[in-house]
Scaffold this active site. Sequence first.
Site, short mmCIF file in Angstrom:
data_model
loop_
_atom_site.label_atom_id
_atom_site.label_comp_id
_atom_site.label_asym_id
_atom_site.label_seq_id
_atom_site.Cartn_x
_atom_site.Cartn_y
_atom_site.Cartn_z
N TYR A 1 79.36 55.20 22.92
CA TYR A 1 79.16 56.69 23.56
C TYR A 1 79.82 56.54 25.17
O TYR A 1 79.16 56.84 25.85
CB TYR A 1 77.53 56.92 23.94
CG TYR A 1 77.22 58.30 24.20
CD1 TYR A 1 77.65 59.50 23.23
CD2 TYR A 1 76.54 58.62 25.07
CE1 TYR A 1 77.25 60.70 23.56
CE2 TYR A 1 75.81 59.93 25.37
CZ TYR A 1 76.41 60.99 24.51
OH TYR A 1 75.86 62.28 24.77
N HIS B 1 82.24 62.95 28.26
CA HIS B 1 81.75 63.44 27.05
C HIS B 1 80.25 63.56 27.33
O HIS B 1 79.70 64.64 26.91
CB HIS B 1 82.19 62.65 25.87
CG HIS B 1 81.56 62.94 24.59
ND1 HIS B 1 81.77 64.25 23.82
CD2 HIS B 1 80.55 62.40 23.93
CE1 HIS B 1 80.78 64.33 22.91
NE2 HIS B 1 80.18 63.13 22.75
N ASP C 1 85.16 60.39 14.11
CA ASP C 1 83.71 60.55 13.50
C ASP C 1 83.33 62.02 13.64
O ASP C 1 82.53 62.48 14.26
CB ASP C 1 82.84 59.73 14.50
CG ASP C 1 81.67 59.20 14.07
OD1 ASP C 1 81.27 59.12 12.80
OD2 ASP C 1 80.66 59.25 14.74
N ASP D 1 78.42 52.98 16.51
CA ASP D 1 79.18 53.94 17.41
C ASP D 1 78.58 53.90 18.82
O ASP D 1 77.70 53.84 18.93
CB ASP D 1 79.13 55.24 16.83
CG ASP D 1 80.17 56.16 17.31
OD1 ASP D 1 81.34 55.79 17.65
OD2 ASP D 1 80.13 57.57 17.30
N SER E 1 83.83 59.73 7.78
CA SER E 1 84.39 59.25 9.25
C SER E 1 85.83 58.75 8.81
O SER E 1 85.74 58.15 7.75
CB SER E 1 83.48 58.03 9.72
OG SER E 1 82.25 58.35 9.95
N TYR F 1 67.93 65.32 14.99
CA TYR F 1 68.03 63.93 15.82
C TYR F 1 67.12 63.47 16.54
O TYR F 1 67.08 62.48 16.96
CB TYR F 1 69.29 64.10 16.79
CG TYR F 1 69.19 64.60 18.07
CD1 TYR F 1 68.79 65.91 18.31
CD2 TYR F 1 69.14 63.82 18.93
CE1 TYR F 1 68.71 66.46 19.83
CE2 TYR F 1 69.07 64.23 20.35
CZ TYR F 1 68.82 65.54 20.65
OH TYR F 1 68.55 66.09 22.00
N GLU G 1 85.52 64.16 16.17
CA GLU G 1 85.24 63.49 17.48
C GLU G 1 86.32 62.52 17.60
O GLU G 1 86.95 61.69 16.64
CB GLU G 1 83.95 62.62 17.43
CG GLU G 1 82.59 63.65 17.54
CD GLU G 1 81.44 62.94 17.70
OE1 GLU G 1 81.15 61.74 17.45
OE2 GLU G 1 80.50 63.57 18.34
#
Lengths: 438, 438
Positions: A140, A145, A244, A138, A268, A255, A210
């Site tokens: 970004y 965002h 997602d 994934d 997902s 995280y 998402e």
Amino acid sequence: MTALNETHDPLAQSWVASANAPDTDFPLQNLPFGVFRRQGSAEPFRGGVAIGDQVVDLAALQALGVFEGEAAAALAAAAGPTLNPLMALGAPAASALRLALSRALRAGSPLAARLDACLLAQARAEYAVPAQIGDYTDFYTSIHHATNVGRLFRPDNPLLPNYQWVPIGYHGRCSSIGVSGQAFPRPRGQTRAPDAERPTLGPSRRLDYELELGVFIGRGNALGEPVPLDEAEDHVFGLCLFNDWSARDLQAWEYQPLGPFLSKNFASTLAPWIVTLEALAPYRVGWTRPAADPQPLAYLESPALRAAGAFDIRLEVALETAAMRARGRAPARLSLTSFRHAYWSVSQMVAHHTVNGCNLSPGDLLGSGTQSGPTPAEAGSLLELTRGGKEALSLPDGETRIFLDDGDTVILRGWCEREGYRRIGFGECRGTVLPARG
Amino acid sequence: MTALNETHDPLAQSWVASANAPDTDFPLQNLPFGVFRRQGSAEPFRGGVAIGDQVVDLAALQALGVFEGEAAAALAAAAGPTLNPLMALGAPAASALRLALSRALRAGSPLAARLDACLLAQARAEYAVPAQIGDYTDFYTSIHHATNVGRLFRPDNPLLPNYQWVPIGYHGRCSSIGVSGQAFPRPRGQTRAPDAERPTLGPSRRLDYELELGVFIGRGNALGEPVPLDEAEDHVFGLCLFNDWSARDLQAWEYQPLGPFLSKNFASTLAPWIVTLEALAPYRVGWTRPAADPQPLAYLESPALRAAGAFDIRLEVALETAAMRARGRAPARLSLTSFRHAYWSVSQMVAHHTVNGCNLSPGDLLGSGTQSGPTPAEAGSLLELTRGGKEALSLPDGETRIFLDDGDTVILRGWCEREGYRRIGFGECRGTVLPARG
């Protein structure tokens, strides 16, 4: 980069009448690939191509033996339960098959009667994830965002120093990727309240979607052999809608320092249809970077990228709550944006992913990351639309949302429009939140 | 949890003479599984079991038809090019096959002559990654590693607040996982010098190894159905050595906010042999947590875990430089530790990974994360042994290392010893750094 050819002819009509409706996602000019079978059957899944409100059964078409040469080879590769063999053949093979299909489905084709026997109404089809996904990464790529989310944590310094240099990405989970229609229980996990001494285990209370595009890899590269930017698109099969789902409360606690994990890997959802880069050729736009921003390092930069490396794909999120379903109400649009706002392109994702020698394989999936446009109404997640969960969204009939409720169905849609070309679409990507188990 | 049985009998000898040598990794009491073929051949890979300095060819053994019942079914599942089918059958099937193999390989077995025809010398074998790995997750289970690394970035507060509550993990890359003997070019990537205005692209200058154990998943779980802690080991096939190479300079620049990516996915190396949990039963130790530390949440805690949830597996790193090879010198040991120091257990990894409903599949790989023991000499990476690259390591003949040089071969070894039981080993996991390309 794919050139325009007869498959893009905006005047071409199909003998499949529904493909000529102005609002169809699947006119003759699209021809996206997926994997399907008869709904409720135990038939093997096989490749299919959407045309109007029908699916062309590629296994049945192959049995007819009407295609020749490269198109026939590509058709054989597309007739099985995953599209990986077709993807592995590379873009020219998929292009040959698309051209043969375009001609066979065109009004007046001598093959019409024989192909008609290969059609199944989409209303009677069910779909599978169209490839065996070896690895899912994934990215970004939306700076809007990244900035919106960063501002929630660091109001004075929302964007990290690497963002404008590095197409940030991380590895995701393949096993829990499902196809449109996926329903999954609300995930449970650890969270810790800001003032609490210890975390607790429980259902996520900040469940979000998402809005993403998925990029399916076609031809792979060998380990140790980077893909140069201007060859990157030769390694891309096509694009599809992708949700997602994210549990923001789990993510906040877990995280650091290695990134999102259980906050993402519970589900997902992919749309069934992959739109090829060739079909997207008319909707290309130049890739730009504001002059005041750092310009990319040489391996992420080229004239071809600047000329036509981005895609103007409109992307919409709609929400159907349980109450809307009960009342027979239409889903409510939550946001609308375009993939043209992405800060990093599809080709840059591929070039960056492989610059260290990492090998991509046919059927690998790259997520674009949440797509948010420059204005607040273009945000691709509830986290952004509700400003970190602080401002409820108003829905019809007095409903409100901060994050997702049980029973909510999120619907992603995507389409391309350009003066002088047919509108093409991506179908729908739907997913539903079930109550937590246990 | 697997009980001790006749396969653990320390007095049992094999008719394969090399299996009775006191220092072999592969006595009759081990019987690890892998996938092999004749070196340099184009034969299909098939399952094999290590015994002394030989491999039992499971495809050839299956053709003999000498096993019955569950052992025969498990053997059939192990005869193909990956062990996924065997893994999917679950622990009892693998246990039945291991028992049948143990009896057939025991001194005096009436099957000796027929099995002898199924042996290939390990010196004449080559290996493949033993499973098709659907997803690879890397954990971070060593608190000593997390503290050592954290101290480099945050001297006063090395451990993040979530570490003692959450078995931290993240998704890794499957496509670049190779088997012992893997050689890979030094990765290139973006780095930014502390005082530089912009990053540059170039070969990593801080290339490191990571001493890990890999955990192969056996029976899977369905999406949405967590695996309780006390059932977690039923979903584990076995353990093997694993080197998760890391480019520390790439990592420092890229990892915020979504975790490591190109710094890890250029290569990861597995040993060929998977030692089953059953074979490891004699070397279990109680899982403990210092009384002053937070104790785990209920889903990560049980009496069985406390009684015997950890494994005392000795783990060693050795380095063979190009100069050592040229001089015929033995590799130099860099460190020695034990998996017993892991802060989180194998069962806790599985229970945590699935608590949100994430589905694990047969052949999935979980990495333990770098294993470092409580003392500096037990550190499982150069980053730690050289205190963040500040103190060079001295090697024989005046060589030194801060990070890895081109031509360096890193060799991981692992073994279990306990009074009253046979020593068993994990074989070797070797990988070599080639010069950067281009």
